[in-house]
Write an enzyme that holds these catalytic residues in place. Structure first.
Site, PDB file in Angstrom:
ATOM      1  N   ARG A 255       0.856  -1.182   0.000  1.00 26.33           N
ATOM      2  CA  ARG A 255       0.000   0.000   0.000  1.00 26.33           C
ATOM      3  C   ARG A 255       0.895   1.236   0.000  1.00 26.33           C
ATOM      4  O   ARG A 255       1.947   1.265   0.655  1.00 26.33           O
ATOM      5  CB  ARG A 255      -0.851  -0.036   1.265  1.00 26.33           C
ATOM      6  CG  ARG A 255      -1.848   1.107   1.396  1.00 26.33           C
ATOM      7  CD  ARG A 255      -2.890   1.089   0.332  1.00 26.33           C
ATOM      8  NE  ARG A 255      -4.088   1.832   0.711  1.00 26.33           N
ATOM      9  CZ  ARG A 255      -5.017   2.179  -0.164  1.00 26.33           C
ATOM     10  NH1 ARG A 255      -4.894   1.879  -1.448  1.00 26.33           N
ATOM     11  NH2 ARG A 255      -6.100   2.817   0.228  1.00 26.33           N
TER      12      ARG A 255
ATOM     13  N   THR B 247      -9.508   0.805  -9.841  1.00 28.93           N
ATOM     14  CA  THR B 247      -8.601  -0.208  -9.315  1.00 28.93           C
ATOM     15  C   THR B 247      -8.628  -1.376 -10.301  1.00 28.93           C
ATOM     16  O   THR B 247      -9.419  -1.374 -11.219  1.00 28.93           O
ATOM     17  CB  THR B 247      -9.097  -0.633  -7.887  1.00 28.93           C
ATOM     18  OG1 THR B 247      -8.967   0.476  -7.001  1.00 28.93           O
ATOM     19  CG2 THR B 247      -8.396  -1.817  -7.279  1.00 28.93           C
TER      20      THR B 247
ATOM     21  N   THR C  32      -3.950  -0.577  -7.478  1.00 26.43           N
ATOM     22  CA  THR C  32      -4.772   0.606  -7.736  1.00 26.43           C
ATOM     23  C   THR C  32      -3.961   1.884  -7.870  1.00 26.43           C
ATOM     24  O   THR C  32      -2.864   2.001  -7.331  1.00 26.43           O
ATOM     25  CB  THR C  32      -5.798   0.798  -6.593  1.00 26.43           C
ATOM     26  OG1 THR C  32      -6.737   1.803  -6.952  1.00 26.43           O
ATOM     27  CG2 THR C  32      -5.137   1.189  -5.283  1.00 26.43           C
TER      28      THR C  32
ATOM     29  N   GLU D 239      -4.031   8.432  -3.980  1.00 26.46           N
ATOM     30  CA  GLU D 239      -4.451   7.597  -2.852  1.00 26.46           C
ATOM     31  C   GLU D 239      -4.644   8.377  -1.551  1.00 26.46           C
ATOM     32  O   GLU D 239      -5.245   7.854  -0.611  1.00 26.46           O
ATOM     33  CB  GLU D 239      -3.407   6.496  -2.639  1.00 26.46           C
ATOM     34  CG  GLU D 239      -3.983   5.139  -2.366  1.00 26.46           C
ATOM     35  CD  GLU D 239      -4.627   4.524  -3.589  1.00 26.46           C
ATOM     36  OE1 GLU D 239      -5.841   4.286  -3.553  1.00 26.46           O
ATOM     37  OE2 GLU D 239      -3.924   4.297  -4.589  1.00 26.46           O
TER      38      GLU D 239
ATOM     39  N   SER E 191      -7.598   0.904   2.967  1.00 29.21           N
ATOM     40  CA  SER E 191      -8.084   0.490   1.647  1.00 29.21           C
ATOM     41  C   SER E 191      -9.314  -0.402   1.800  1.00 29.21           C
ATOM     42  O   SER E 191      -9.624  -0.879   2.893  1.00 29.21           O
ATOM     43  CB  SER E 191      -6.977  -0.299   0.947  1.00 29.21           C
ATOM     44  OG  SER E 191      -7.466  -0.912  -0.226  1.00 29.21           O
TER      45      SER E 191
HETATM   46  N1  GLY Z   1      -8.225   3.143  -3.611  1.00 29.78           N
HETATM   47  C1  GLY Z   1      -9.320   2.339  -3.281  1.00 29.78           C
HETATM   48  C2  GLY Z   1      -9.059   1.443  -2.141  1.00 29.78           C
HETATM   49  O1  GLY Z   1      -7.926   1.128  -1.876  1.00 29.78           O
HETATM   50  O2  GLY Z   1      -9.982   1.064  -1.471  1.00 29.78           O
END
Ligand code: GLY
Length: 531
Positions: A64, A341, A359, A380, A412
């Site tokens: 992430r 995503t 994503t 993000e 997320s």
């Molecule tokens: N960017 C969408 C998620 O990670 O939920």
């Protein structure tokens, strides 16, 4: 077998399997191909999560993005306490890119080594340098996101070279991206987080008042997490733990519904849907208020994942009435939704599997393409609660647990998930794209197969719905609900909202001795099996 949202990338993964690579090899090569051939959501400039089952052992990989070190709790709040637009638009919305670190980690720890790192990148390099043909799917996303992309000169030049949409069937080449991929192939993550690519990112940040520095890039690390494991109606589910909310939220929904015989209530019957919506409402209320990056916040996971919590939720669910979301405490007030995503699932000949979701957040992320590097950066930062208690771009109203802090991972909804049966063999490899609709869609894929006995194609094609506590409405796909069912749900007190389609969710399932896959029929998804 490989399923993705893009036919060219699917073929890349299939070829790796056919040449003896394992599921991890194929997932890595496919993800790099998606970064070229599906720039809408495939990426080098974003991040993701992977859940794997290799040689019987499950793992969860967290790649992430993180908040830049210069991003503070109130960096994106205006004088009235509202989130400012640049939390989701433009260069300040960018989290530290994580995909390259994650894909290398997956290759390094779980790759077969029958294929070198470089070999896994070669198809992507080839695609970027020789080009691929522009299709309807690519054009549709460019049309929809054109205004956003054209605000940035480098994005405009890359995606609208003559000032207009590229012609269908024309060749889309990206030599700058080919050079970036070459450096990654040669030097591994250092080819991205250091040297010319890192310099290009930081130069752009400095020029446009972005936040990411060389230190942010050099310090980024992918992390292995303990997977979220639980059972649903006797099936073993392995999913992604925080900093994705996906696994915990899926577990909460499943735990609440575990005592219901949904099949007897009937597939998409008003009563079965009612109980699902109420479970989703309660799970999302808890998700929105309590979850965040485990390295920064203490979460009451033991409580949320306990049988007692599920029982308490069930005790507040009425037999035939919707519970107003206002009666379930959470984090604040609501609104809209947004895309996107991309998810890929792979199984190899030895029965190993990788479920991976990556994503940029929205389609084409921040809209900013790195000059001289040919890839788009994520947006993000909007997955944080920039102003806790206020809705983000997906209408999610989240709390302090997901407030911004330097170096913190934003919460997320990505839910890469593997389900195994009582024989210990894989039954489903699933996941989805679509912001908060990801987790509810993954639940429906699982429920469609496990509760209702649907084949994989029917499970993926079935109409989808979504409930996330706030807004207090159930979202249905266009034409996805029978008039009589809608009438009864409204009688029960539900507000129904229609949307074109919800989520992209390709899946693979094992039915007896046979593997069957389903690409996402709502978009340009594809499926391929190695001979
Ligand atoms: N960017 C969408 C998620 O990670 O939920």
């Amino acid at each position: 077998m490989v399923v993705t949202d893009d036919a060219i990338s699917t073929k890349v993964g299939r070829d790796v399997l056919a040449a003896g690579g394992n599921a991890a090899d194929a997932a890595v090569a496919t993800a790099f191909a998606l970064a070229v051939a599906y720039p809408t959501a495939g990426n080098l400039g974003g991040g993701g999560f992977a859940v794997t089952r290799m040689n019987g052992a499950v793992t969860a990989l967290d790649f992430r993005e993180t908040a830049p070190l210069a991003a503070t709790r109130d960096a994106f709040v205006d004088a009235n306490g509202k989130p400012v637009p640049d939390v989701r638009d433009g260069i300040r919305s960018v989290g530290v890119p994580a995909s390259v670190a994650g894909l290398f980690e997956l290759y390094d720890k779980l790759g077969s080594k029958k294929k070198t790192w470089r070999e896994l990148l070669l198809p992507a390099i080839d695609l970027a340098s020789k080009g691929f043909l522009v299709d309807d799917g690519f054009l549709e996303t460019l049309k929809r996101m054109g205004e956003r992309l054209k605000k940035h000169a480098v994005s405009a030049a890359l995606f609208f070279p003559d000032g207009t949409l590229p012609a269908k069937g024309s060749l889309f080449r990206n030599p700058d991206l080919a050079s970036v991929l070459e450096r990654i192939a040669e030097k591994g993550p250092k080819g991205f987080y250091e040297g010319p690519t890192a310099d290009a990112i930081v130069r752009q940040m400095k020029a446009e008042k972005g936040l990411i520095t060389h230190l942010d890039l050099q310090s980024y690390q992918a992390k292995w997490r303990t997977p979220m494991e639980f059972t649903y109606h006797g099936h073993h589910v392995t999913s992604m733990p925080p900093p994705s909310s996906g696994g915990v939220t899926l577990a909460m929904i499943c735990h609440i519904l575990d005592t219901y015989d949904l099949r007897t209530l009937g597939w998409q019957s008003p009563t079965a849907l009612h109980f699902m919506f109420e479970a989703m409402r309660r799970a999302y209320a808890a998700r929105n208020a309590k979850l965040g990056d485990p390295d920064f916040v203490k979460m009451p996971l033991d409580e949320l994942l306990s049988k007692a919590w599920a029982e308490e939720q069930r005790s507040t669910m009425m037999k035939d009435r919707a519970t107003p979301s206002s009666e379930i405490p959470s984090a604040g007030t609501p609104s809209g939704t947004g895309p996107h995503t991309t998810h890929l699932s792979v199984v190899d000949a030895d029965g190993n599997a990788v479920a991976m979701t990556t994503t940029l957040n929205f389609w084409y992320g921040s809209g900013v393409t790195v000059e001289g590097a040919g890839f788009v950066l994520n947006n993000e930062m909007d997955d944080f609660a920039a102003a806790p208690g206020q809705a983000n771009g997906f209408g999610l109203v989240q709390g302090e647990a997901n407030a911004i802090a330097p170096g913190k991972r934003m919460l997320s909804s990505m839910t890469p998930t593997i389900v195994t049966g009582s024989d210990g063999k894989i039954e489903l490899v699933v996941g989805a794209a679509g912001g908060p609709t990801i987790t509810t869609t993954v639940f429906q894929q699982i429920s469609n197969v496990i509760d209702f006995g649907l084949d994989i194609g029917a499970a993926v094609g079935a109409p989808r719905f979504h409930m996330q506590h706030l807004p207090d409405a159930v979202v249905f796909e266009k034409d996805g609900i029978d008039d009589g069912v809608a009438f009864r749900l409204k009688e029960m007190g539900y507000t129904l909202t229609e949307r074109g389609h919800l989520a992209d969710a390709p899946a693979i399932g094992r039915f007896g001795a046979e593997w069957r896959g389903a690409a996402e029929p709502r978009r340009t998804g594809s499926l391929a099996a190695a001979p």
